[in-house]
Design a protein around this motif. Structure first.
Motif, short mmCIF file in Angstrom:
data_model
loop_
_atom_site.label_atom_id
_atom_site.label_comp_id
_atom_site.label_asym_id
_atom_site.label_seq_id
_atom_site.Cartn_x
_atom_site.Cartn_y
_atom_site.Cartn_z
N THR A 151 50.13 66.80 -1.39
CA THR A 151 50.38 65.50 -1.76
C THR A 151 50.25 64.67 -0.51
OG1 THR A 151 51.76 66.18 -3.61
CG2 THR A 151 51.85 63.57 -2.68
N TRP A 152 50.85 64.95 0.58
CA TRP A 152 50.65 64.20 1.87
C TRP A 152 49.37 64.08 2.09
CZ3 TRP A 152 49.45 65.12 6.83
CH2 TRP A 152 49.77 64.34 7.83
N LEU A 153 48.79 65.28 2.30
CA LEU A 153 47.38 65.44 2.77
C LEU A 153 46.33 64.37 1.94
CD1 LEU A 153 46.61 68.98 3.56
CD2 LEU A 153 46.59 67.22 5.06
N ASP A 154 46.42 64.50 0.81
CA ASP A 154 45.68 63.56 -0.03
C ASP A 154 45.73 62.24 -0.09
OD1 ASP A 154 43.69 63.57 -2.76
OD2 ASP A 154 45.66 62.35 -3.40
N VAL A 155 47.10 61.69 0.24
CA VAL A 155 47.33 60.34 0.46
C VAL A 155 46.77 59.92 1.75
CG1 VAL A 155 49.32 58.58 0.68
CG2 VAL A 155 49.32 60.21 -0.97
N VAL A 156 47.05 60.79 2.82
CA VAL A 156 47.01 60.22 4.08
C VAL A 156 45.27 60.36 4.33
CG1 VAL A 156 47.03 60.91 6.51
CG2 VAL A 156 49.01 61.05 5.15
N VAL A 157 44.59 61.25 3.88
CA VAL A 157 43.22 61.34 4.09
C VAL A 157 42.36 60.57 3.15
CG1 VAL A 157 41.27 62.94 3.40
CG2 VAL A 157 43.01 63.71 4.45
N GLU A 158 42.85 60.17 1.76
CA GLU A 158 42.26 59.06 1.07
C GLU A 158 42.44 57.63 1.68
OE1 GLU A 158 40.30 57.05 -1.88
OE2 GLU A 158 40.16 59.39 -1.28
N PRO A 163 39.94 52.37 5.73
CA PRO A 163 40.42 51.72 6.79
C PRO A 163 40.61 50.14 6.58
CG PRO A 163 38.45 52.34 7.67
CD PRO A 163 38.44 52.96 6.42
N ASP A 164 41.71 49.79 7.06
CA ASP A 164 41.80 48.18 7.05
C ASP A 164 40.91 47.41 7.89
OD1 ASP A 164 42.92 45.43 7.46
OD2 ASP A 164 44.67 46.42 6.56
N ALA A 165 40.13 46.52 7.52
CA ALA A 165 39.04 45.97 8.11
C ALA A 165 39.16 45.04 9.27
CB ALA A 165 38.16 45.08 6.99
N GLU A 166 40.58 44.79 9.51
CA GLU A 166 41.02 43.83 10.57
C GLU A 166 40.86 44.45 12.03
OE1 GLU A 166 44.59 41.71 9.99
OE2 GLU A 166 44.55 41.64 7.93
N GLY A 167 40.25 43.66 12.94
CA GLY A 167 40.41 44.10 14.17
C GLY A 167 39.03 44.76 14.68
N VAL A 168 38.92 45.40 15.87
CA VAL A 168 37.90 45.99 16.17
C VAL A 168 37.89 47.34 15.41
CG1 VAL A 168 36.86 47.31 18.08
CG2 VAL A 168 38.09 45.23 18.57
N PRO A 169 36.70 47.92 14.81
CA PRO A 169 36.65 49.08 14.07
C PRO A 169 36.60 50.23 14.71
CG PRO A 169 34.36 48.18 13.92
CD PRO A 169 35.42 47.09 14.59
N TRP A 170 37.13 51.69 14.27
CA TRP A 170 36.96 52.83 15.05
C TRP A 170 35.52 53.16 15.35
CZ3 TRP A 170 41.01 54.69 17.33
CH2 TRP A 170 42.46 54.34 16.65
N SER A 175 34.15 62.54 7.91
CA SER A 175 34.29 62.86 6.57
C SER A 175 35.45 63.45 5.80
CB SER A 175 33.06 64.27 6.26
OG SER A 175 33.86 65.09 6.73
N ARG A 176 35.60 63.25 4.64
CA ARG A 176 36.58 63.82 4.05
C ARG A 176 37.15 65.29 4.56
NH1 ARG A 176 39.99 62.60 -0.42
NH2 ARG A 176 38.31 60.87 -1.06
N GLU A 177 36.48 66.06 4.42
CA GLU A 177 36.61 67.40 4.96
C GLU A 177 37.15 67.56 6.23
OE1 GLU A 177 34.51 71.72 5.49
OE2 GLU A 177 33.17 70.26 4.81
N ILE A 178 36.50 66.74 7.26
CA ILE A 178 36.85 66.82 8.41
C ILE A 178 38.35 66.49 8.81
CG2 ILE A 178 36.39 65.86 10.70
CD1 ILE A 178 34.77 68.32 10.22
N LEU A 179 38.38 65.16 8.27
CA LEU A 179 39.87 64.48 8.29
C LEU A 179 40.77 65.29 7.60
CD1 LEU A 179 39.12 60.88 7.06
CD2 LEU A 179 39.79 61.54 9.49
N GLU A 180 40.71 66.04 6.63
CA GLU A 180 41.84 66.92 6.15
C GLU A 180 41.92 68.23 6.95
OE1 GLU A 180 42.16 69.75 1.93
OE2 GLU A 180 41.49 67.67 1.82
#
Length: 287
Positions: A151-158, A163-170, A175-180
């Motif tokens: 559950t924690w992984l699903d929330v954090v990865v999704e 990402p929030d659009a404010e500020g300088v972007p990363w 990808s979802r797989e790499i983030l997970e």
């Protein structure tokens, strides 16, 4: 916990920056070890000039050189070896260099063909007595155990995928797989927190504690739950636990001008230093 009007602002000298960067390098190395245990493929994590050069798997956020410049300048032969190692995996070299590192380091890297691609800010707050928690209406933040890891992984990865659009972007997208994979590898090294809004999981965060430093290693809120106080509640919960654990400082890495930076500064964090993100991409042979 509310910021105190008379609170002394945190000043960062070279010694404190060195302490933070060394903690960051050790954490990257531990995450790299976990990644290599998971997929059992060839990667590397090698010490260099007080920092670390890490390759975990293709396109991983752990693929970087970090913490350089606080134990002298890297030897050119060491850099040659690191660049060859990344090239052998078909990966560019990304180096994160703190503004308080060895002054000649940026010139050295620029001379080798590294170019500036982005910045990130390191913020910090001194910790003392136990901190108060923050409880916006309907928001409940609790430590998250192994029984709800998915559950924690699903929330954090999704949430991280939007990402929030404010500020300088990363600088990078993952990808979802790499983030997970990255979050799962770090899960056994951090304290995890899950935030619910009216009983529905809407955000998650993590914290790594080492040598008196509380590294706030990530926080994310699903788009539908933003602007409801979840980020502040997750931040306050971690600060309270870090103070209770005896940490003397909490640090967080954010993108310049982001909502995360604004939230952290409202909670009493100060800008300690900026990291320059440099990239080396070669099309020719590596010497």
């Amino acid at each position: 916990m509310t910021d105190q009007p008379g609170r002394a602002r945190l000043f960062c000298d070279v010694a404190l920056a060195r302490r933070i960067e060394h903690a960051e390098a050790r954490f990257i190395g531990a995450c790299n070890d976990a990644a290599l245990r998971r997929h059992r493929q060839a990667g590397f994590a090698v010490a260099i000039a007080g920092g670390i050069a890490s390759f975990a798997e293709p396109d991983s956020p752990l693929n970087k050189v970090a913490g350089l410049g606080f134990a002298g300048r890297p030897d050119p032969a060491e850099l040659d070896a690191v660049e060859r190692a990344f090239a052998a995996h078909g990966a560019p070299v990304q180096a994160e260099v703190a503004g308080l590192a060895e002054p000649a380091l940026l010139e050295l890297l620029a001379g080798r063909g590294y170019r500036l691609v982005s910045f990130e800010n390191v913020l910090g707050r001194a910790l003392g007595q136990a901190a108060e928690t923050v409880a916006p209406p309907g928001v409940d933040v609790r430590p998250s155990g192994d029984e709800e890891l998915e559950t924690w992984l699903d929330v954090v990865v999704e949430a991280s995928l939007h990402p929030d659009a404010e500020g300088v972007p990363w600088y990078e997208d993952f990808s979802r797989e790499i983030l997970e994979n990255a979050e799962r590898d770090a899960a056994g090294l951090v304290q995890r927190y899950l935030a619910r809004l009216n009983g529905v999981p809407g955000g998650g965060a993590s914290m790594h504690i080492a040598d008196g430093i509380a590294q706030l290693t990530g926080a994310a809120t699903a788009p539908a739950f933003r602007r409801r106080g979840i980020q502040n509640a997750l931040l306050a919960a971690r600060l309270a636990d870090a103070a209770t654990a005896g940490c003397d400082i909490a640090v967080i890495t954010v993108q310049p001008g982001s909502k995360s930076q604004q939230n952290a500064q409202r909670r009493g964090f100060d800008l300690l230093y900026t990291r320059a993100v440099l990239a080396l991409e070669r099309s020719g042979p590596i010497r």
